[in-house]
Design a protein around this motif. Structure first.
Motif, PDB file in Angstrom:
ATOM      1  N   GLN A 182      -7.523 -25.570   7.944  1.00 54.74           N
ATOM      2  CA  GLN A 182      -7.099 -27.024   8.400  1.00 54.74           C
ATOM      3  C   GLN A 182      -5.572 -27.504   7.389  1.00 54.74           C
ATOM      4  N   HIS A 183      -5.889 -27.087   6.285  1.00 52.54           N
ATOM      5  CA  HIS A 183      -4.497 -26.901   5.342  1.00 52.54           C
ATOM      6  C   HIS A 183      -2.776 -25.648   5.299  1.00 52.54           C
ATOM      7  N   HIS A 184      -3.553 -24.949   6.037  1.00 54.52           N
ATOM      8  CA  HIS A 184      -3.120 -23.730   5.366  1.00 54.52           C
ATOM      9  C   HIS A 184      -0.967 -24.137   6.025  1.00 54.52           C
ATOM     10  N   ALA A 185      -0.140 -25.448   6.756  1.00 51.20           N
ATOM     11  CA  ALA A 185       0.516 -24.825   6.546  1.00 51.20           C
ATOM     12  C   ALA A 185       1.212 -25.985   5.103  1.00 51.20           C
ATOM     13  N   HIS A 186       0.901 -25.834   4.331  1.00 49.17           N
ATOM     14  CA  HIS A 186       1.122 -27.613   3.066  1.00 49.17           C
ATOM     15  C   HIS A 186       0.437 -26.462   1.871  1.00 49.17           C
ATOM     16  N   VAL A 187       0.530 -24.896   2.211  1.00 52.25           N
ATOM     17  CA  VAL A 187      -0.793 -24.366   1.404  1.00 52.25           C
ATOM     18  C   VAL A 187       0.820 -23.211   1.108  1.00 52.25           C
ATOM     19  N   ILE A 188       0.989 -22.390   0.025  1.00 55.53           N
ATOM     20  CA  ILE A 188       1.230 -21.176  -0.189  1.00 55.53           C
ATOM     21  C   ILE A 188       0.654 -19.675  -0.364  1.00 55.53           C
ATOM     22  N   ILE A 189       0.052 -19.447   0.511  1.00 53.76           N
ATOM     23  CA  ILE A 189      -0.741 -18.373   0.202  1.00 53.76           C
ATOM     24  C   ILE A 189      -0.091 -17.021   0.050  1.00 53.76           C
ATOM     25  N   LEU A 190      -1.224 -16.006  -0.531  1.00 55.10           N
ATOM     26  CA  LEU A 190      -0.484 -14.786  -1.037  1.00 55.10           C
ATOM     27  C   LEU A 190      -1.628 -14.209  -1.127  1.00 55.10           C
ATOM     28  N   ASP A 191      -1.147 -12.440  -0.113  1.00 52.77           N
ATOM     29  CA  ASP A 191      -2.160 -11.800  -0.672  1.00 52.77           C
ATOM     30  C   ASP A 191      -1.810 -10.646  -1.042  1.00 52.77           C
ATOM     31  N   CYS A 192      -3.180 -10.719  -2.110  1.00 53.05           N
ATOM     32  CA  CYS A 192      -3.341  -9.888  -3.452  1.00 53.05           C
ATOM     33  C   CYS A 192      -3.820  -9.000  -2.902  1.00 53.05           C
ATOM     34  N   SER A 193      -3.697  -8.246  -1.924  1.00 55.99           N
ATOM     35  CA  SER A 193      -4.821  -6.306  -1.029  1.00 55.99           C
ATOM     36  C   SER A 193      -3.852  -6.004  -2.178  1.00 55.99           C
ATOM     37  N   VAL A 194      -5.368  -4.589  -2.339  1.00 55.63           N
ATOM     38  CA  VAL A 194      -4.598  -3.267  -3.155  1.00 55.63           C
ATOM     39  C   VAL A 194      -5.316  -2.545  -1.876  1.00 55.63           C
ATOM     40  N   ALA A 195      -4.345  -1.443  -2.020  1.00 50.96           N
ATOM     41  CA  ALA A 195      -4.964  -0.421  -1.156  1.00 50.96           C
ATOM     42  C   ALA A 195      -5.805   0.365  -2.132  1.00 50.96           C
ATOM     43  N   ARG A 196      -6.648   1.487  -1.541  1.00 51.24           N
ATOM     44  CA  ARG A 196      -7.742   2.096  -2.176  1.00 51.24           C
ATOM     45  C   ARG A 196      -7.650   3.347  -1.598  1.00 51.24           C
ATOM     46  N   ALA A 197      -7.902   5.082  -2.246  1.00 52.56           N
ATOM     47  CA  ALA A 197      -8.300   5.731  -1.909  1.00 52.56           C
ATOM     48  C   ALA A 197      -9.140   7.066  -2.631  1.00 52.56           C
ATOM     49  N   VAL A 198      -9.131   7.673  -1.903  1.00 52.17           N
ATOM     50  CA  VAL A 198     -10.200   8.552  -2.889  1.00 52.17           C
ATOM     51  C   VAL A 198      -9.232  10.459  -2.737  1.00 52.17           C
ATOM     52  N   ASP A 199      -9.036  10.755  -4.136  1.00 52.42           N
ATOM     53  CA  ASP A 199      -8.640  11.889  -4.117  1.00 52.42           C
ATOM     54  C   ASP A 199      -9.129  13.118  -3.896  1.00 52.42           C
ATOM     55  N   GLY A 200      -8.454  14.108  -3.809  1.00 50.61           N
ATOM     56  CA  GLY A 200      -8.909  15.409  -4.026  1.00 50.61           C
ATOM     57  C   GLY A 200      -9.957  15.749  -4.984  1.00 50.61           C
ATOM     58  N   SER A 201     -10.343  15.189  -5.973  1.00 54.39           N
ATOM     59  CA  SER A 201     -11.296  15.231  -6.725  1.00 54.39           C
ATOM     60  C   SER A 201     -12.209  14.675  -6.599  1.00 54.39           C
ATOM     61  N   GLY A 202     -12.089  13.326  -5.935  1.00 54.25           N
ATOM     62  CA  GLY A 202     -13.199  12.728  -5.551  1.00 54.25           C
ATOM     63  C   GLY A 202     -12.740  11.407  -5.901  1.00 54.25           C
ATOM     64  N   GLN A 203     -12.037  10.910  -7.164  1.00 57.72           N
ATOM     65  CA  GLN A 203     -11.854   9.579  -8.155  1.00 57.72           C
ATOM     66  C   GLN A 203     -11.052   8.738  -7.087  1.00 57.72           C
ATOM     67  N   THR A 204     -11.539   7.750  -7.597  1.00 65.52           N
ATOM     68  CA  THR A 204     -10.653   6.206  -6.983  1.00 65.52           C
ATOM     69  C   THR A 204      -8.956   6.242  -7.202  1.00 65.52           C
ATOM     70  N   VAL A 205      -8.323   6.041  -5.991  1.00 66.06           N
ATOM     71  CA  VAL A 205      -6.603   6.225  -6.464  1.00 66.06           C
ATOM     72  C   VAL A 205      -6.212   4.430  -5.779  1.00 66.06           C
ATOM     73  N   PHE A 206      -5.780   3.899  -6.601  1.00 64.44           N
ATOM     74  CA  PHE A 206      -5.119   2.617  -6.245  1.00 64.44           C
ATOM     75  C   PHE A 206      -3.513   2.767  -5.874  1.00 64.44           C
ATOM     76  N   SER A 207      -3.723   1.769  -5.093  1.00 67.01           N
ATOM     77  CA  SER A 207      -1.643   1.661  -5.035  1.00 67.01           C
ATOM     78  C   SER A 207      -1.624   0.224  -4.164  1.00 67.01           C
ATOM     79  N   SER A 208      -0.470   0.285  -4.040  1.00 63.45           N
ATOM     80  CA  SER A 208       0.274  -1.141  -4.015  1.00 63.45           C
ATOM     81  C   SER A 208      -0.455  -1.478  -2.406  1.00 63.45           C
ATOM     82  N   GLY A 209      -1.286  -2.677  -1.927  1.00 59.79           N
ATOM     83  CA  GLY A 209      -1.177  -3.004  -0.224  1.00 59.79           C
ATOM     84  C   GLY A 209       0.167  -3.335   0.581  1.00 59.79           C
ATOM     85  N   ARG A 210       0.347  -3.513  -0.464  1.00 58.88           N
ATOM     86  CA  ARG A 210       1.712  -3.660   1.022  1.00 58.88           C
ATOM     87  C   ARG A 210       1.873  -3.340   2.561  1.00 58.88           C
ATOM     88  N   ASP A 211       1.429  -2.329   2.730  1.00 56.05           N
ATOM     89  CA  ASP A 211       1.043  -1.594   4.226  1.00 56.05           C
ATOM     90  C   ASP A 211       0.157  -2.587   4.965  1.00 56.05           C
TER      91      ASP A 211
END
Length: 281
Positions: free
Chosen positions: A18-47
């Protein structure tokens, strides 16, 4: 149109629609993946943001302006100058209303909420309860591509409040309860001795919304009562911010919630520090 935020730190997807046009909306997403050793790797969510986001949203990069990329650990809090610059880039002014969201469980959005509210006293920040999934369930449209151009903001942040604590202070802590926001399985593997387990994910309902009844029950079980001052931590300061968000949503005073910024990443960096496992308190 004059817009006023509802009380509490959360807004619903219906309110935002209802109010999205009147606020600044920030997408704070972070990308997560699993590397070859099974560890979780975090990176920018820009993509992820470019693939799809709430219409009109700006991207809040937790690997750039909204953290300190030169810090010893991921997600280290940025300086006031760096955070001010990041806010300028997404068009934030002194009177702006900000709604933050992510596409996981809200903890990344809560991190930015905590930085702005607990550290700098910014009262015009809310988190979208349930994040992107709640927006899609309405259903509401999404857009793709780069963020829409916005005029550069002018907000200025002052000196930070003492809401973040260091490893040295945690090591010396004898009064405030240490509360770990990690999932219980992770808590059982390693936690700071004497800690209480209060997993942030367990405070969400099946739709990923903060459940204040679960929060109240968890506090009762842990024998914690407001306004007792708590020291919150997790693996890297993210779920701890989510826990702060859930506690405030249930009525806990924000100024009673301190956050160990480096969390277990900092604690475990020195092998001489004691580490506990098992059920804890």
């Amino acid at each position: 149109m004059a817009v006023t935020f509802p009380s509490g730190p959360l807004v619903s997807a219906a309110w935002l629609a209802q109010h999205h046009a009147h606020v600044i909306i920030l997408d704070c997403s972070v990308a997560r993946a699993v590397d070859g050793s099974g560890q979780t790797v975090f990176s920018s969510g820009r993509d992820l943001f470019t693939q799809q986001h709430i219409p009109g949203a700006q991207f809040a990069d937790l690997f750039d302006g909204f953290s300190d990329p030169d810090g010893d650990f991921l997600f280290t809090a940025p300086s006031a100058q760096r955070l001010s610059s990041a806010l300028h880039n997404v068009g934030v002014n002194q009177q702006s209303l900000i709604v933050a969201y992510d596409r996981l469980n809200g903890a990344y959005a809560a991190r930015i909420w905590y930085l702005l509210t607990a550290l700098y006293g910014w009262s015009n920040v809310r988190v979208l309860d349930g994040g992107l999934a709640a927006w899609q369930r309405l259903p509401q449209p999404l857009e793709s591509g780069a963020a829409r151009p916005v005029a550069r903001g002018t907000v200025r942040l002052g000196a930070a409040r003492p809401a973040l604590v260091s490893t040295e202070r945690v090591a010396e802590e004898r009064q405030r309860p240490l509360v770990c926001a990690l999932r219980y399985e992770s808590f059982q593997q390693a936690h700071i001795p004497g800690s209480i387990s209060l997993p942030y994910p367990a405070l969400l309902n099946e739709d990923g919304l903060v459940d204040t009844h679960r929060v109240a029950a968890a506090l009762h079980t842990a024998r914690i009562s407001p306004p007792e001052q708590l020291l919150l931590y997790c693996g890297g300061g993210i779920n701890a911010a989510g826990l702060a968000l859930a506690l405030v949503a249930a009525g806990y005073p924000l100024d009673a919630l301190l956050l160990y910024d480096d969390s277990l990443s900092g604690w475990l960096s020195d092998a001489s520090r004691p580490v506990a496992s098992g059920a804890g308190r």
